[in-house]
Design a protein around this motif. Structure first.
Motif, mmCIF file in Angstrom:
data_model
loop_
_atom_site.group_PDB
_atom_site.id
_atom_site.type_symbol
_atom_site.label_atom_id
_atom_site.label_comp_id
_atom_site.label_asym_id
_atom_site.label_seq_id
_atom_site.Cartn_x
_atom_site.Cartn_y
_atom_site.Cartn_z
ATOM 1 N N UNK A 46 0.976 -1.153 -0.130
ATOM 2 C CA UNK A 46 0.150 -0.071 0.415
ATOM 3 C C UNK A 46 0.542 1.175 -0.108
ATOM 4 N N UNK A 47 1.078 2.126 -1.176
ATOM 5 C CA UNK A 47 1.166 3.467 -0.722
ATOM 6 C C UNK A 47 1.545 4.144 0.353
ATOM 7 N N UNK A 48 0.218 3.979 1.679
ATOM 8 C CA UNK A 48 0.466 5.152 2.300
ATOM 9 C C UNK A 48 0.639 4.283 3.560
ATOM 10 N N UNK A 49 -0.258 3.501 3.743
ATOM 11 C CA UNK A 49 -0.406 2.582 4.736
ATOM 12 C C UNK A 49 0.260 1.179 5.358
ATOM 13 N N UNK A 50 1.288 0.624 6.547
ATOM 14 C CA UNK A 50 2.114 0.084 6.789
ATOM 15 C C UNK A 50 1.829 -1.232 6.792
ATOM 16 N N UNK A 51 2.220 -2.877 6.343
ATOM 17 C CA UNK A 51 2.046 -3.716 6.917
ATOM 18 C C UNK A 51 2.272 -4.030 7.760
ATOM 19 N N UNK A 52 1.423 -4.723 8.718
ATOM 20 C CA UNK A 52 2.409 -5.466 9.894
ATOM 21 C C UNK A 52 2.181 -7.347 9.507
ATOM 22 N N UNK A 53 1.877 -7.401 8.418
ATOM 23 C CA UNK A 53 2.199 -9.366 8.891
ATOM 24 C C UNK A 53 3.382 -9.102 8.782
ATOM 25 N N UNK A 54 4.224 -10.073 8.569
ATOM 26 C CA UNK A 54 5.502 -11.107 8.805
ATOM 27 C C UNK A 54 5.549 -12.024 7.052
ATOM 28 N N UNK B 131 3.801 -15.287 7.706
ATOM 29 C CA UNK B 131 2.178 -15.216 7.779
ATOM 30 C C UNK B 131 1.856 -14.683 5.633
ATOM 31 N N UNK B 132 2.834 -13.869 5.041
ATOM 32 C CA UNK B 132 2.220 -13.052 3.953
ATOM 33 C C UNK B 132 2.877 -14.341 3.011
ATOM 34 N N UNK B 133 3.625 -15.431 3.363
ATOM 35 C CA UNK B 133 4.186 -16.317 2.054
ATOM 36 C C UNK B 133 2.564 -17.227 2.470
ATOM 37 N N UNK B 134 2.399 -16.964 3.832
ATOM 38 C CA UNK B 134 1.854 -19.077 4.107
ATOM 39 C C UNK B 134 0.304 -18.300 3.179
ATOM 40 N N UNK B 135 -0.582 -16.889 3.524
ATOM 41 C CA UNK B 135 -1.423 -16.181 3.014
ATOM 42 C C UNK B 135 -1.778 -16.807 1.463
ATOM 43 N N UNK B 136 -0.403 -16.361 1.285
ATOM 44 C CA UNK B 136 -0.340 -16.341 -0.543
ATOM 45 C C UNK B 136 -0.398 -17.630 -0.983
ATOM 46 N N UNK B 137 -0.137 -18.704 0.126
ATOM 47 C CA UNK B 137 0.304 -20.494 0.142
ATOM 48 C C UNK B 137 -1.382 -20.773 -0.073
ATOM 49 N N UNK B 138 -2.683 -20.388 0.579
ATOM 50 C CA UNK B 138 -3.734 -20.930 -0.172
ATOM 51 C C UNK B 138 -4.542 -20.835 -0.852
#
Length: 513
Positions: A359-367, A370-377
């Protein structure tokens, strides 16, 4: 006395003839045979009360009913009316000279009123094929069945009307609808329009390409970027349904019992958006009493899966075969049914669990894990079947506050229709192929081979991104569609480059964190 009444049973989205033989003779008892389900067996009490409540004495004799062919399961309550008429005819309460010339179907209330049924349209088609004089059914379903030409369709409110008709006391008026006029009038009636979308020109272009070639598309973006809002507007830029497509689509919705009263033909392509808690059976169809699933209800239209990673993995995996074959075969121990499922898949998802990665203005709080696990679904094979993968960026304030309307859906739709016309001409000698997304490998080599510069760019992209053979095919199909939008006979370098640009997940860092 023995009499035979004509009815119908549903198999998939088609109907087959059922002959209901009713014998009323001296004795006592009630016997119903012919592989009826529980709802059919319970018809005795409904029929008995309905006949009594319209002022006719139910025969206290031996009633034997056989539903033929006896090896096909008879399901539902739509046999109440033909059974009741058969009993009255065999008890000599009504005339029998016209019985064999009409198909009769309908559920009875205890007061004798006739309630709606499922599958009226395929039953009416069967009645026409059998060259019957008419089809008597609930008034609720009359306009649906009246779509079928060369068939008199009689909608009734109460069993009394049917009794009086066979006693020659009244004349039933057939239901008449101007199918073509109503169909043409409703084809441009859309609730949502792309003129209401601010900015997002790249995404709108991707939608145009997807609709022009019938391609599947995925949108990846943060919450509030407009993914769902734009997906709702997709039917407004898809080409109009042909009469053949409308008839097939309406049959599916008729069998599923999804048509409202007064419906003739579905004139707008269906848009289905099931919740992510849906079960595999609800998605693909089947069940104890087989019904079409969401992928069949979306036939000739759009299936929108919002928040794709939230769907159960098993639900998503059952879609892999229908996405390729464009139909679903449901096989069980006692039956095998084939439902059409040629739909355009539109999926949306966040880039991470919190939704703000990239996101251009908001910061991601995921590790990263977590991101890899989420996309791996989402499995690789399923992702390969999605032709366009587009990142959606949030709209800035200037775009949101702009009062200038965007390009209307009608203008985009006109370009889509022109591209589809090119494809219809191209595939006129290839049965079952109607758009670029349906091309076989042989057709791909025949019509989508790029020029020398385009092939070099494709080779470079495939090598760098380590794409699969299926992704290679998808790029060529999308490039062929982009060329059609340009009215270009040849797939050129810039067509290939734009198509590669729609494979965002293949070239992004989402799977390599």
């Amino acid at each position: 006395m023995l009499n035979k009444i004509l009815g119908a049973a549903l198999q998939g989205i088609d109907a087959i003839a059922v002959e209901i033989e009713v014998s009323v003779d001296w004795g006592t008892g009630y016997v119903l045979v012919g592989l009826p389900d529980a709802a059919v067996k319970e018809s005795f009490e409904r029929v008995k009360c309905a006949i009594a409540n319209v002022g006719i004495k139910f025969p206290h004799k031996a009633v034997v009913i056989n539903m033929s062919p006896a090896d096909i399961k008879k399901e539902g309550s739509a046999y109440d009316l033909p059974i009741a008429i058969g009993i009255l005819a065999s008890d000599e309460k009504i005339g029998t000279e016209k019985l064999g010339r009409y198909m009769i179907m309908g559920e009875l209330s205890l007061d004798g009123s006739v309630k709606p049924i499922k599958g009226a349209l395929p039953m009416a088609i069967l009645a026409r094929e059998m060259q019957l004089d008419g089809f008597i059914l609930p008034r609720f379903n009359a306009t649906e069945a009246a779509v079928v030409n060369n068939l008199n369709v009689y909608g009734v409110e109460n069993i009394t009307e049917v009794i009086q008709f066979f006693k020659n006391e009244i004349i039933l008026e057939p239901t008449v609808v101007d199918t073509r006029a109503e169909f043409a009038r409703a084809q441009s009636a859309f609730t949502y329009d792309f003129s209401e979308v601010k900015g997002q020109e790249m995404v709108k272009r991707a939608f145009e390409v997807a609709c022009a070639g019938g391609h599947n598309i995925m949108l990846i973006g943060s919450p509030g970027s407009g993914k769902s809002m734009m997906a709702k507007r997709l039917p407004s830029i898809l080409p109009p349904l042909t009469l053949g497509e409308a008839l097939e689509t309406t049959k599916i919705h008729s069998v599923a019992g999804k048509l409202s009263q007064g419906t003739t033909l579905l004139s707008v392509r269906p848009y289905r958006a099931p919740h992510h808690t849906i079960s595999p059976v609800a998605l693909v169809g089947g069940g104890t009493y087989p019904t079409p699933g969401e992928i069949s209800l979306a036939h000739n239209g759009v299936l929108f899966l919002d928040e794709l990673p939230e769907f159960n993995r098993s639900v998503l995996e059952v879609m892999r075969q229908p996405l390729e074959d464009r139909h679903i075969n449901i096989s069980r121990a006692k039956y095998s049914i084939d439902y059409p499922a040629s739909f355009m898949l539109v999926a949306s998802m966040n880039p991470c669990p919190c939704g703000y990665y990239g996101h251009p203005t908001k910061q991601c709080i995921c590790t990263p894990h977590q991101r890899h696990q989420y996309m791996g679904k989402i499995s690789g094979p399923l992702l390969d079947r999605i032709d366009l993968q587009v990142e959606v960026q949030p709209v800035n304030f200037d775009q949101m506050s702009s009062k200038a309307p965007g390009e209307p859906s009608s203008a985009i739709r006109e370009r889509v229709i022109k591209a589809r016309a090119i494809q219809s001409l191209r595939y006129k000698n290839h049965p079952g192929i109607h758009c670029n997304a349906q091309m076989t490998t042989a057709l791909l080599h025949k019509y989508a081979e790029p020029d020398t510069e385009g092939m070099e760019k494709l080779r470079e992209a495939i090598t760098k991104m380590n794409m699969s053979a299926r992704a290679y095919d998808r790029i060529l199909k999308v490039a062929r569609t982009i060329a059609d939008l340009d009215a270009s006979v040849t797939v050129r370098q810039h067509h290939i480059m734009e198509a590669i640009g729609y494979r965002n997940l293949d070239r992004s860092s989402y799977f390599n964190m």
